[in-house]
Design an enzyme around this catalytic site. Structure first.
Site, PDB file in Angstrom:
ATOM      1  N   GLN A 132     110.412 -26.561 158.140  1.00 35.05           N
ATOM      2  CA  GLN A 132     109.729 -27.549 157.311  1.00 35.05           C
ATOM      3  C   GLN A 132     110.603 -28.784 157.153  1.00 35.05           C
ATOM      4  O   GLN A 132     111.735 -28.673 156.678  1.00 35.05           O
ATOM      5  CB  GLN A 132     109.446 -26.915 155.943  1.00 35.05           C
ATOM      6  CG  GLN A 132     108.818 -27.841 154.923  1.00 35.05           C
ATOM      7  CD  GLN A 132     108.929 -27.262 153.515  1.00 35.05           C
ATOM      8  OE1 GLN A 132     109.895 -26.567 153.209  1.00 35.05           O
ATOM      9  NE2 GLN A 132     107.980 -27.547 152.671  1.00 35.05           N
ATOM     10  N   GLY A 133     110.089 -29.942 157.529  1.00 33.59           N
ATOM     11  CA  GLY A 133     110.840 -31.192 157.405  1.00 33.59           C
ATOM     12  C   GLY A 133     110.332 -32.030 156.247  1.00 33.59           C
ATOM     13  O   GLY A 133     109.556 -32.964 156.428  1.00 33.59           O
ATOM     14  N   SER A 135     112.608 -32.412 152.930  1.00 29.01           N
ATOM     15  CA  SER A 135     113.758 -33.029 152.241  1.00 29.01           C
ATOM     16  C   SER A 135     114.533 -33.971 153.152  1.00 29.01           C
ATOM     17  O   SER A 135     114.605 -33.758 154.363  1.00 29.01           O
ATOM     18  CB  SER A 135     114.709 -31.938 151.749  1.00 29.01           C
ATOM     19  OG  SER A 135     114.100 -31.203 150.733  1.00 29.01           O
ATOM     20  N   GLU A 250     104.234 -22.973 148.811  1.00 32.67           N
ATOM     21  CA  GLU A 250     105.682 -22.779 148.743  1.00 32.67           C
ATOM     22  C   GLU A 250     106.113 -22.317 147.351  1.00 32.67           C
ATOM     23  O   GLU A 250     107.026 -21.513 147.201  1.00 32.67           O
ATOM     24  CB  GLU A 250     106.403 -24.091 149.084  1.00 32.67           C
ATOM     25  CG  GLU A 250     107.924 -23.955 149.053  1.00 32.67           C
ATOM     26  CD  GLU A 250     108.653 -25.147 149.658  1.00 32.67           C
ATOM     27  OE1 GLU A 250     108.003 -26.159 149.938  1.00 32.67           O
ATOM     28  OE2 GLU A 250     109.878 -25.033 149.838  1.00 32.67           O
ATOM     29  N   SER A 384     113.260 -28.856 142.525  1.00 32.51           N
ATOM     30  CA  SER A 384     114.147 -28.161 141.586  1.00 32.51           C
ATOM     31  C   SER A 384     113.357 -27.693 140.364  1.00 32.51           C
ATOM     32  O   SER A 384     112.287 -28.219 140.066  1.00 32.51           O
ATOM     33  CB  SER A 384     115.267 -29.098 141.145  1.00 32.51           C
ATOM     34  OG  SER A 384     114.712 -30.120 140.332  1.00 32.51           O
TER      35      SER A 384
END
Lengths: 403, 383
Positions: A132-133, A135, A250, A384
């Site tokens: 998964q791209g 961040s 996710e 986060s």
């Protein structure tokens, strides 16, 4: 034995899963398997887990609820049974975790017919691994700040940029990629692609070392990667919407294509109780005999049961105050519970908690200090927990948006 | 019997809950509650006898809606709904901080249901008919272990004579009768004692909670005829043990309802109160603790439904889940109360602000029928 909440079909499928898992459980490997798929490093580990997922897929335990034409098994409401039973059986986890949890449901929702038929079958069988791209060095929890650019060039797109914390990229054939196609609008300037990773000109994968000493995640650099337009997922400028689908899965607010196996929260609690009963504290009594430590363990046991019952309650509309209230809690609850369980295990072990992986005297093979350090990955990843609390406060409770 | 996936919460249960919610919204808005319980800080804290905050008409209306008979068997005049229905009604009562003997009556009902004697059935019929009741089963040791009861039952020709004191009796001044736990030579018994029976006196405690009353019930030579012995020797322990999961679940449900009020009220304040040019909920130092309130509360609520459902369908697992529900709810009560005052700032510390009414109710419930630490210690014994 059927679960108390099963329909007849689910009960039969559960029975089938139990039987199949009992008969097909793989022999333990001669090498150490990491805690989860995203720390897989060696070819041995990879092959072992690849073969296991492929076998599970063949038996109908992966992609259970996906249509047959996309490599699934065409059922409804059975995937969660397979996941539960794999967890209960304590079999190895699924290798293609990003693919199953995030890429597959995103492609299923937003992909064209051609894309679904091309990408989903080898994803479910683990023949093609996904990463998964999302961040970037400059855009972590502020996901809409991504700068990796995709510039149109006839029927192609030219991609340049830098992604980080990319789990499994070193084994991946494909990446789901969030990119910037316009700088006019932070959100509407985003477009979503599936892009090839392995053996592709214009892509460099470099490992990043975690605080645990393990690898498994990477940085991925794109230099003029050429991607045909048919690898675009949904419309130009709709990338943010598509990314929200990925994040919903996710963060555990919906169930992907199946990622069972590994150690469940309930099993972690049982391990913790066993550890407390077996560990001698200074003075000679066991940790379980220490009222304070025992109370900590019971607090965690209650949180684990509470989590289980909240997942159950989230499916009963009349017992939920707001629709997103419970599903959006999942990621925060699980990541912090796993972290606190590991932290309590270290408290119980005392000085023995200093012994790490590889020390022959380390209690439980040094898994608890590793689990504790590793747990920070999950309180940071997928947005986060601070961002998760903003989302809960804003979308569920309607408080003003924090900037 | 299989435990249903929807927690056994069907259309009937939903209807009863929604009706309770509407009834309390319509008839007990916060300003009405204030006139009942917090209109005057002097009378609440300085008068020699704490007044009983109780709108008797409102209670009679609730009884007319059938609330006291919800869990009572049909043969005894009730409608025999499962515990999930009762829990959801109690949750609404907690949300409204309803000053009434609802919880104490339902707890007494659960004990009486577990007795299965003619005397118990007669008492249940009275409750179904509108009589309020309360448990007088706690001694100075603050447990309800019958060995800890400070009341003795002396056997006489026809029945028993009771002497002693029962402590921490909930809503004692609203109850028509008590279910008293007393020690006889042959073991503990449970007796039904009318609040106005000769020899019974009620000494009110001064408690922080404005929405309830609590008292010591003194028994001096109180006659108990055989038809008022609801559990004879040796059956009392069994009945109390059988009822415990339901009681813990109901108290936890009250906490969860009150907690939902605390969450919603504090959220609303964070959405509207402005400081530094922003609604204070803009600041993460305010937003995140409110989200934490919700996380703790939802855990307790899920456990309450699970425990109630287990009582209804899988009794073998009921005590474990009920202890978990009470422990989680007690902890949530402490956290939600603290944050609800703190995040309201200075106004939250005043009598004028409604927040303290719920804080005090929660503080009371937190320790009712066992605090969190106690229940966790009991849970650990089974691990």
């Amino acid at each position: 034995m059927a679960e108390r909440t099963d329909t007849k079909e689910q009960a039969e499928f559960r029975e089938y899963c139990r039987r199949w898992l009992a008969e097909n459980r793989p022999a333990p490997p001669s090498f150490r398997l990491p805690i989860s798929a995203i720390e897989v490093m060696t070819d041995d580990q990879f092959r072992y887990l690849h073969d296991w997922q492929k076998k599970c897929h063949g038996a109908g335990l992966v992609g259970t609820d996906y249509p047959k034409e996309y490599g699934g098994h065409g059922h409804k409401g059975l995937q969660s049974i397979a996941i539960q039973e794999m967890g209960r059986a304590g079999v190895p986890y699924m290798l293609n975790i990003i693919g199953l949890n995030m890429a597959a449901p995103t492609i299923l929702v937003h992909g064209t017919e051609e894309q679904k038929r091309r990408y989903l079958p080898p994803l479910l069988s683990s023949d093609e691994i996904w990463c998964q791209g999302f961040s970037e060095p400059g855009a972590g929890s502020d996901l809409a700040g991504v700068q990796t650019s995709a510039v149109r060039d006839g029927d192609n797109w030219i991609i340049n940029g830098h992604k980080v914390w990319t789990s499994l990229a070193h084994f991946a054939s494909w990446m789901i990629l969030l990119s910037r196609t316009s700088s006019d609008d932070k959100y509407k300037g985003l477009t979503y692609f599936v892009v090839p990773i392995s053996g592709t000109d214009g892509v460099t994968v470099r490992p990043l070392i975690k605080i645990t000493g393990e690898t498994g995640f990477n940085e991925v650099l794109f230099e003029d990667l050429v991607v045909p337009d048919k690898m675009r997922l949904d419309e130009v400028g709709k990338g943010w919407n598509v990314a929200m689908t990925t994040l919903t899965y996710e963060r555990g607010a919906a169930e992907g294509a199946g990622s069972g196996g590994g150690i469940s929260i309930d099993e972690r609690v049982r391990q913790l109780v066993r550890l407390a009963k077996a560990t001698r504290r200074p003075g000679g009594k066991t940790a379980w005999d220490d009222a304070v430590l025992r109370d900590h363990v019971m607090q965690l046991a209650i949180r684990a049961e509470g989590f289980r019952q909240t997942s159950r309650r989230a499916r009963v509309e009349s017992l939920c105050e707001q629709p997103l209230r419970l599903p959006l809690q999942q990621k925060v609850l699980t990541s912090e519970l796993m972290q606190d369980i590991a932290a309590t295990a270290l408290e119980i072990e005392g000085a023995w908690a200093s012994l790490y992986l590889g020390d022959h005297r380390a209690p439980d093979g040094g898994q608890w200090p590793l689990a504790y350090l590793n747990s920070y990955g999950f309180t940071i990843a997928a947005g986060s927990n601070e961002i998760q609390r903003n989302i809960l406060g804003e979308r569920v409770l309607g408080m003003a948006k924090s900037k | 019997m299989a435990q249903p996936k929807n927690f056994g919460f069907g259309p009937d249960e939903q209807m009863v809950r929604d009706q309770a919610s509407r009834f309390l919204k319509d008839n007990l808005p916060v300003d009405r509650l204030r006139t009942l319980v917090a209109h005057d800080h002097h009378s609440a804290y300085e008068s020699p006898v704490q007044p009983v905050a109780w709108d008797q008409k409102l209670w009679r209306d609730a009884v007319a809606l059938g609330w006291t008979g919800l869990g009572i068997p049909e043969d005894d005049g009730g409608v025999a709904l499962p515990l999930v229905a009762l829990a959801s009604v109690v949750e609404e009562a907690g949300r409204a901080a309803f000053p009434s003997p609802l919880l104490s009556t339902l707890c007494a009902t659960e004990v009486l249901k577990a007795c299965e004697t003619a005397a118990a059935h007669a008492a249940l019929a009275e409750i179904a008919g509108g009589a309020a009741a309360s448990l007088a089963t706690t001694g100075e040791a603050a447990s309800w272990e019958t060995a800890d009861a400070d009341v003795t039952a002396t056997s006489i020709d026809h029945g028993f004579v009771l002497d002693g004191v029962a402590h921490f009796v909930q809503d004692a001044r609203k109850a028509a009768f008590f279910v008293v736990s007393a020690q006889s030579k042959g073991g503990a018994i449970l007796a039904r004692v009318a609040a106005d029976a000769p020899g019974v006196s009620v000494d009110p405690d001064r408690i922080a909670d404005l929405t309830r009353d609590q008292a010591s019930v003194r028994l001096q030579g109180v006659d108990v005829k055989p038809d008022h012995v609801v559990a004879p020797a040796k059956l009392a322990d069994e009945a109390l043990a059988k009822a415990l999961p339901s009681i813990l679940t109901l108290v936890a449900a009250d906490i969860c309802g009150a907690g939902e009020w605390q969450l919603q009220t504090t959220t609303e304040y964070a959405r509207t109160r402005k400081q530094f040019d922003h609604a204070i909920g803009f600041f993460q130092a305010v937003k995140h603790p409110i989200v934490n309130m919700m996380l703790d509360l939802d855990r307790a609520r899920s456990l309450v439904y699970a425990a109630a459902c287990a009582v209804d369908h899988e009794p073998a697992d009921a005590l474990r889940l009920a202890r978990m529900a009470k422990a989680a709810a007690s902890d949530a009560a402490k956290f939600l109360s603290g944050r609800s005052i703190q995040l309201h700032g200075g106004i939250g510390f005043t009598w004028e602000c409604d927040v303290h009414i719920w804080v005090k109710r929660q503080q009371h419930s937190q320790f009712l029928w066992g605090d969190a630490t106690w229940h966790r210690a009991r849970l650990a014994e089974a691990y």
